[in-house]
Design an enzyme around this catalytic site. Sequence first.
Site, PDB file in Angstrom:
ATOM      1  N   SER A 185      -8.393  49.784  57.237  1.00 53.25           N
ATOM      2  CA  SER A 185      -9.417  48.779  56.979  1.00 53.25           C
ATOM      3  C   SER A 185      -9.026  48.021  55.715  1.00 53.25           C
ATOM      4  O   SER A 185      -8.436  48.595  54.787  1.00 53.25           O
ATOM      5  CB  SER A 185     -10.773  49.443  56.751  1.00 53.25           C
ATOM      6  OG  SER A 185     -11.664  48.485  56.216  1.00 53.25           O
ATOM      7  N   VAL A 186      -9.411  46.746  55.670  1.00 54.11           N
ATOM      8  CA  VAL A 186      -9.124  45.956  54.464  1.00 54.11           C
ATOM      9  C   VAL A 186      -9.796  46.540  53.222  1.00 54.11           C
ATOM     10  O   VAL A 186      -9.394  46.239  52.095  1.00 54.11           O
ATOM     11  CB  VAL A 186      -9.538  44.479  54.639  1.00 54.11           C
ATOM     12  CG1 VAL A 186      -8.515  43.730  55.451  1.00 54.11           C
ATOM     13  CG2 VAL A 186     -10.926  44.346  55.239  1.00 54.11           C
ATOM     14  N   SER A 197     -16.270  30.400  55.273  1.00 50.75           N
ATOM     15  CA  SER A 197     -16.890  29.909  56.513  1.00 50.75           C
ATOM     16  C   SER A 197     -17.903  28.828  56.156  1.00 50.75           C
ATOM     17  O   SER A 197     -18.490  28.867  55.056  1.00 50.75           O
ATOM     18  CB  SER A 197     -17.613  31.080  57.185  1.00 50.75           C
ATOM     19  OG  SER A 197     -18.547  30.594  58.114  1.00 50.75           O
ATOM     20  N   TYR A 221     -23.353  37.513  55.947  1.00 47.54           N
ATOM     21  CA  TYR A 221     -22.061  36.828  56.115  1.00 47.54           C
ATOM     22  C   TYR A 221     -21.937  35.654  55.130  1.00 47.54           C
ATOM     23  O   TYR A 221     -20.903  35.454  54.500  1.00 47.54           O
ATOM     24  CB  TYR A 221     -21.996  36.367  57.564  1.00 47.54           C
ATOM     25  CG  TYR A 221     -20.715  35.752  58.044  1.00 47.54           C
ATOM     26  CD1 TYR A 221     -19.584  36.525  58.282  1.00 47.54           C
ATOM     27  CD2 TYR A 221     -20.649  34.383  58.316  1.00 47.54           C
ATOM     28  CE1 TYR A 221     -18.416  35.944  58.775  1.00 47.54           C
ATOM     29  CE2 TYR A 221     -19.502  33.804  58.811  1.00 47.54           C
ATOM     30  CZ  TYR A 221     -18.380  34.580  59.042  1.00 47.54           C
ATOM     31  OH  TYR A 221     -17.238  34.002  59.531  1.00 47.54           O
ATOM     32  N   LYS A 241     -19.157  35.281  52.319  1.00 46.88           N
ATOM     33  CA  LYS A 241     -18.187  34.196  52.454  1.00 46.88           C
ATOM     34  C   LYS A 241     -18.194  33.252  51.259  1.00 46.88           C
ATOM     35  O   LYS A 241     -17.156  32.717  50.884  1.00 46.88           O
ATOM     36  CB  LYS A 241     -18.444  33.421  53.758  1.00 46.88           C
ATOM     37  CG  LYS A 241     -18.041  34.191  55.017  1.00 46.88           C
ATOM     38  CD  LYS A 241     -16.575  34.604  54.990  1.00 46.88           C
ATOM     39  CE  LYS A 241     -15.988  34.853  56.354  1.00 46.88           C
ATOM     40  NZ  LYS A 241     -14.605  35.403  56.292  1.00 46.88           N
ATOM     41  N   ALA A 295     -11.958  28.864  68.372  1.00 43.76           N
ATOM     42  CA  ALA A 295     -12.455  29.612  69.530  1.00 43.76           C
ATOM     43  C   ALA A 295     -11.821  31.001  69.529  1.00 43.76           C
ATOM     44  O   ALA A 295     -10.625  31.152  69.768  1.00 43.76           O
ATOM     45  CB  ALA A 295     -12.069  28.869  70.805  1.00 43.76           C
ATOM     46  N   ARG A 345     -13.060  35.536  69.774  1.00 45.01           N
ATOM     47  CA  ARG A 345     -14.133  36.407  70.275  1.00 45.01           C
ATOM     48  C   ARG A 345     -15.371  36.302  69.372  1.00 45.01           C
ATOM     49  O   ARG A 345     -16.478  36.570  69.787  1.00 45.01           O
ATOM     50  CB  ARG A 345     -13.647  37.850  70.364  1.00 45.01           C
ATOM     51  CG  ARG A 345     -13.330  38.473  69.016  1.00 45.01           C
ATOM     52  CD  ARG A 345     -12.882  39.913  69.123  1.00 45.01           C
ATOM     53  NE  ARG A 345     -12.906  40.528  67.800  1.00 45.01           N
ATOM     54  CZ  ARG A 345     -12.738  41.822  67.578  1.00 45.01           C
ATOM     55  NH1 ARG A 345     -12.527  42.643  68.576  1.00 45.01           N
ATOM     56  NH2 ARG A 345     -12.779  42.295  66.355  1.00 45.01           N
TER      57      ARG A 345
HETATM   58  P1  NAI Z   1     -11.613  37.819  65.410  1.00 41.36           P
HETATM   59  O1  NAI Z   1     -12.725  38.767  65.638  1.00 41.36           O
HETATM   60  O2  NAI Z   1     -10.893  37.291  66.588  1.00 41.36           O
HETATM   61  O3  NAI Z   1     -10.546  38.452  64.429  1.00 41.36           O
HETATM   62  C1  NAI Z   1     -10.888  39.231  63.336  1.00 41.36           C
HETATM   63  C2  NAI Z   1      -9.936  40.399  63.273  1.00 41.36           C
HETATM   64  O4  NAI Z   1     -10.247  41.157  62.097  1.00 41.36           O
HETATM   65  C3  NAI Z   1     -10.088  41.337  64.447  1.00 41.36           C
HETATM   66  O5  NAI Z   1      -8.825  41.528  65.071  1.00 41.36           O
HETATM   67  C4  NAI Z   1     -10.627  42.610  63.830  1.00 41.36           C
HETATM   68  O6  NAI Z   1     -10.171  43.806  64.506  1.00 41.36           O
HETATM   69  C5  NAI Z   1     -10.109  42.522  62.436  1.00 41.36           C
HETATM   70  N1  NAI Z   1     -10.907  43.339  61.526  1.00 41.36           N
HETATM   71  C6  NAI Z   1     -12.241  43.460  61.469  1.00 41.36           C
HETATM   72  N2  NAI Z   1     -12.596  44.292  60.503  1.00 41.36           N
HETATM   73  C7  NAI Z   1     -11.465  44.727  59.920  1.00 41.36           C
HETATM   74  C8  NAI Z   1     -11.188  45.596  58.820  1.00 41.36           C
HETATM   75  N3  NAI Z   1     -12.184  46.207  58.162  1.00 41.36           N
HETATM   76  N4  NAI Z   1      -9.910  45.796  58.473  1.00 41.36           N
HETATM   77  C9  NAI Z   1      -8.903  45.213  59.151  1.00 41.36           C
HETATM   78  N5  NAI Z   1      -9.106  44.404  60.203  1.00 41.36           N
HETATM   79  C10 NAI Z   1     -10.376  44.145  60.572  1.00 41.36           C
HETATM   80  O7  NAI Z   1     -12.245  36.631  64.561  1.00 41.36           O
HETATM   81  P2  NAI Z   1     -11.623  35.246  64.063  1.00 41.36           P
HETATM   82  O8  NAI Z   1     -12.499  34.188  64.579  1.00 41.36           O
HETATM   83  O9  NAI Z   1     -10.184  35.173  64.322  1.00 41.36           O
HETATM   84  O10 NAI Z   1     -11.923  35.342  62.508  1.00 41.36           O
HETATM   85  C11 NAI Z   1     -10.925  35.346  61.523  1.00 41.36           C
HETATM   86  C12 NAI Z   1     -11.583  34.998  60.191  1.00 41.36           C
HETATM   87  O11 NAI Z   1     -12.075  33.676  60.230  1.00 41.36           O
HETATM   88  C13 NAI Z   1     -12.768  35.880  59.851  1.00 41.36           C
HETATM   89  O12 NAI Z   1     -12.767  36.151  58.468  1.00 41.36           O
HETATM   90  C14 NAI Z   1     -13.947  35.009  60.202  1.00 41.36           C
HETATM   91  O13 NAI Z   1     -15.108  35.377  59.476  1.00 41.36           O
HETATM   92  C15 NAI Z   1     -13.419  33.665  59.825  1.00 41.36           C
HETATM   93  N6  NAI Z   1     -14.106  32.560  60.455  1.00 41.36           N
HETATM   94  C16 NAI Z   1     -13.934  32.304  61.775  1.00 41.36           C
HETATM   95  C17 NAI Z   1     -14.581  31.245  62.358  1.00 41.36           C
HETATM   96  C18 NAI Z   1     -14.350  30.872  63.765  1.00 41.36           C
HETATM   97  O14 NAI Z   1     -14.845  29.794  64.174  1.00 41.36           O
HETATM   98  N7  NAI Z   1     -13.640  31.665  64.554  1.00 41.36           N
HETATM   99  C19 NAI Z   1     -15.529  30.411  61.600  1.00 41.36           C
HETATM  100  C20 NAI Z   1     -15.589  30.725  60.194  1.00 41.36           C
HETATM  101  C21 NAI Z   1     -14.908  31.768  59.672  1.00 41.36           C
END
Ligand code: NAI
Length: 429
Positions: A75-76, A151, A164, A168, A197, A199
């Site tokens: 975990s981070v 975000s 969140y 953020k 886009a 999950r």
């Molecule tokens: P995602 O759910 O596809 O990817 C996030 C990844 O982080 C997952 O693979 C998950 O297993 C991993 N993760 C979660 N908790 C963890 C931990 N404690 N330690 C290590 N890995 C962990 O989501 P996405 O959309 O790719 O998000 C990436 C970043 O962008 C996140 O910080 C999210 O909050 C941010 N974000 C995304 C937006 C979007 O439109 N998709 C909008 C604003 C921010």
Amino acid sequence: MSDTLRFDNKVVVVTGAGSGIGREYALFFASRGAKVVVNDLGGTVKGEGGSNAAADKVVNEIKAAGGIAVANYNSVEEGEKIIKTAMDAFGRVDVVINNAGILRDVSFANMKKEDWDLVIRVHLNGTYAVARAAWPIMRQQKYGRIINTSSGSGLYGNFGQANYSAAKLGIHGLTQTLAKEGESRNIKVNTIAPVAATRMTETVMNKEMLEKLNPKYVVPLVAYLAHDSCEESGAVFECGGGYFSKLRYQRSQGVCFDGIPTPEDIRNNFQQIIDFEGENDYPNNNTSIMAKFLDESIKAKLKPKVAPVKQTGGQCPNAGKTQTAGTSQSSGSSLQSDQLFEMMSAFMNSGDGASLVTKVGAIFAFDILPAKGQPVARRWIIDLKNGKGSVTQGKSDQVDATFTMTDEDFVAVCKGTLNPQNAFMTVII
Ligand code: NAI
């Protein structure tokens, strides 16, 4: 020579790289020559469970394409273990992309403490933990690039995301301070607020929007911010669907009162306090509010015949008044810096300087030249060694450091428009 931005011999750590935007970063950096640490806990979007499969899959993809990568499943929150994986495998860390994230969306009224805590732990504490572990390495090698992920929900707020949003925006606060602390060691730290886009968003966006927001669109900005050639630091960018922009603060014209205003004074001047028309002011440091006040004071000082205007936008009525400088006595023709020293003197005399005496414990002399090449016109002694401290004009043989500056440079340093390191001509006797 190609102008392609390459990352050969660079070690890039991407957290949450098992899916979504993080996966795209990992694949991209590996394709441009970087050695990549693919970190992912492999849990659900709500932060439940865990699996090695997510990180392993991306590492295998990179290797199959001829790239170099290693997996990490921590975990981070255990940032030091992620950085240790990078050091053990590749011996250095050049770029950290803090991307991992989860959601626990629920209205504030219904939010449980565990929803609050987990989101803060993963986003804010996780970003801290990875950056903190990489920081001494980057400082020592005098090089580093960190990109943190915020975000729009953090920057603007969003219903159902109090946890969140807090995490953020906290992340961008961290970015801004790290950018300042990393400046002298070529460590650049920036924030992005992506839209993509994944999950995370598939339940809150319609199909048409999701199709336009391939996470690949976020990658180019992060790649540039991660590159040697990028000088940007402390900034926050919005990005997604091919659109990229930078955000900044804007300060309103404001009102400066002569003395402590009543709540009714605030009400009566509220429209001016919130007025963003007129001269633009985009502050980027927390001393700029003082600079603003000083600016108004200096303007007023330079126009002594203009009567101070009470409670008008951007004008400080106090500014038109001569501040009594306690023991200081200006002599000769007036310098702009005189008023600044007099204000410092008033600050010391108010008793607020005592904490500085405890923290600093030194005596500084400022030799002020009216202009470059001219003899010293004024010597000010800032004594932060004794009692409540003092600012006086005159001689002292017991100073710890002397700064020789032109009047103009001193004012510019106080206003935050000139870097002191560039301005000081003589330091330490
Ligand atoms: P995602 O759910 O596809 O990817 C996030 C990844 O982080 C997952 O693979 C998950 O297993 C991993 N993760 C979660 N908790 C963890 C931990 N404690 N330690 C290590 N890995 C962990 O989501 P996405 O959309 O790719 O998000 C990436 C970043 O962008 C996140 O910080 C999210 O909050 C941010 N974000 C995304 C937006 C979007 O439109 N998709 C909008 C604003 C921010």
